[in-house]
Enzyme design. Sequence first.
Site, PDB file in Angstrom:
ATOM      1  N   ASP A  49       0.835  -1.196   0.000  1.00  0.00           N
ATOM      2  CA  ASP A  49       0.000   0.000   0.000  1.00  0.00           C
ATOM      3  C   ASP A  49       0.872   1.250   0.000  1.00  0.00           C
ATOM      4  O   ASP A  49       2.087   1.180  -0.175  1.00  0.00           O
ATOM      5  CB  ASP A  49      -1.044  -0.045   1.118  1.00  0.00           C
ATOM      6  N   LYS A  71      -4.057   2.538  -1.065  1.00  0.00           N
ATOM      7  CA  LYS A  71      -5.298   3.226  -0.700  1.00  0.00           C
ATOM      8  C   LYS A  71      -4.876   4.501  -0.019  1.00  0.00           C
ATOM      9  O   LYS A  71      -4.138   4.472   0.943  1.00  0.00           O
ATOM     10  CB  LYS A  71      -6.115   2.399   0.280  1.00  0.00           C
ATOM     11  N   MET A 183      -5.839   8.954  11.000  1.00  0.00           N
ATOM     12  CA  MET A 183      -6.577   9.519   9.864  1.00  0.00           C
ATOM     13  C   MET A 183      -7.493  10.652  10.321  1.00  0.00           C
ATOM     14  O   MET A 183      -8.602  10.794   9.821  1.00  0.00           O
ATOM     15  CB  MET A 183      -7.411   8.427   9.160  1.00  0.00           C
TER      16      MET A 183
HETATM   17  N1  SAH Z   1      -2.002   0.070  10.063  1.00  0.00           N
HETATM   18  C1  SAH Z   1      -1.421   1.368  10.297  1.00  0.00           C
HETATM   19  C2  SAH Z   1      -2.472   2.462  10.262  1.00  0.00           C
HETATM   20  C3  SAH Z   1      -3.173   2.585   8.928  1.00  0.00           C
HETATM   21  S1  SAH Z   1      -4.349   3.885   8.874  1.00  0.00           S
HETATM   22  C4  SAH Z   1      -0.657   1.342  11.612  1.00  0.00           C
HETATM   23  O1  SAH Z   1      -0.790   0.394  12.389  1.00  0.00           O
HETATM   24  O2  SAH Z   1       0.110   2.278  11.868  1.00  0.00           O
HETATM   25  C5  SAH Z   1      -3.361   5.211   8.215  1.00  0.00           C
HETATM   26  C6  SAH Z   1      -3.170   6.253   9.280  1.00  0.00           C
HETATM   27  O3  SAH Z   1      -2.180   5.810  10.196  1.00  0.00           O
HETATM   28  C7  SAH Z   1      -2.650   7.568   8.785  1.00  0.00           C
HETATM   29  O4  SAH Z   1      -3.688   8.382   8.282  1.00  0.00           O
HETATM   30  C8  SAH Z   1      -2.068   8.151  10.057  1.00  0.00           C
HETATM   31  O5  SAH Z   1      -3.080   8.617  10.923  1.00  0.00           O
HETATM   32  C9  SAH Z   1      -1.472   6.903  10.687  1.00  0.00           C
HETATM   33  N2  SAH Z   1      -0.056   6.736  10.330  1.00  0.00           N
HETATM   34  C10 SAH Z   1       0.495   5.719   9.668  1.00  0.00           C
HETATM   35  N3  SAH Z   1       1.822   5.888   9.553  1.00  0.00           N
HETATM   36  C11 SAH Z   1       2.108   7.051  10.178  1.00  0.00           C
HETATM   37  C12 SAH Z   1       3.295   7.777  10.425  1.00  0.00           C
HETATM   38  N4  SAH Z   1       4.493   7.343  10.009  1.00  0.00           N
HETATM   39  N5  SAH Z   1       3.213   8.956  11.099  1.00  0.00           N
HETATM   40  C13 SAH Z   1       2.023   9.406  11.542  1.00  0.00           C
HETATM   41  N6  SAH Z   1       0.862   8.757  11.335  1.00  0.00           N
HETATM   42  C14 SAH Z   1       0.915   7.598  10.679  1.00  0.00           C
END
Ligand code: SAH
Length: 267
Positions: A49, A71, A183
């Site tokens: 992704d 996505k 998000m």
């Molecule tokens: N599965 C992922 C989350 C997916 S939803 C996890 O466990 O981290 C995607 C959201 O995750 C983004 O919109 C943001 O809110 C957060 N996110 C993912 N990577 C990030 C990062 N490096 N820094 C800040 N927020 C992050």
Amino acid sequence: MPGLDDLPFALPAFEPGSVWLTGAGPGDPGLLTLTALHGLRHADIVIHDALLDPRLLGLVRSDAAIEAWGKRGGRASPHQSEITARLIELARQGRRVLRLKGGDPFVFGRGAEEALALAAARVPFRIVPGITAGIGGLAYAGLPVTAGEANSAFAFVTGHGPDGGLPDDLDRVALAPVLVVFMGLAHLAEFSRRLVAAGRSPDEAAALVASAATPRQRVVETRLADLAESAAAHALEPPALVVVGPVVALRQRLDWWHPQAEGGLNA
Ligand code: SAH
């Protein structure tokens, strides 16, 4: 490739015709698990992704295929059913399919939906957990999700619920001492308003963390009522997390990571 074969324990065999739903961690590629690295080295095809360090794809076999199926909120993105159909199709062709996702696949990552589809199609799968941005990413910003007497619980909240906005039950979730919002950038003003309406102080400490654990990491400390203003003033962009609660005050002492200082290690 030395290393993984010399471990004092066995890593799982990647069976042809199976899918590994794999977490890539929050940003820093070094936070990949050993099982994820093993999977990347043995996969016939990697379906990844959008939120990924491209250097991770340098770990795959030179003859492996790579498909980007990102996505990303706002942009045209493949429908979830197309992704699951592709995973099932490839597995049925007898390939070792590695589905690579940012953070942890079971934290707001659609990993559960994909696993359920694989289970329904009787495609064997493995879940390879990753370090979620909501814990490990925040750690790179000097923000612990729990700390001593600061809090006895935390809640993960999505800012992009089934209807595309904040969840209906935010009033109940608002009771958790520490909230970590995924998000959530698009609905900050409403988020603050609903939390204050649920009884939280507008002055409560809050932080915004964008691109945590990457060279582009940015952290803005603010108060609950000022989240939207602060994000706009600093032109913060996704991916970003919001943290509300007493752990934010610890950051002044725990701010240990400065990507620019790592001499290119994370650059
Ligand atoms: N599965 C992922 C989350 C997916 S939803 C996890 O466990 O981290 C995607 C959201 O995750 C983004 O919109 C943001 O809110 C957060 N996110 C993912 N990577 C990030 C990062 N490096 N820094 C800040 N927020 C992050």
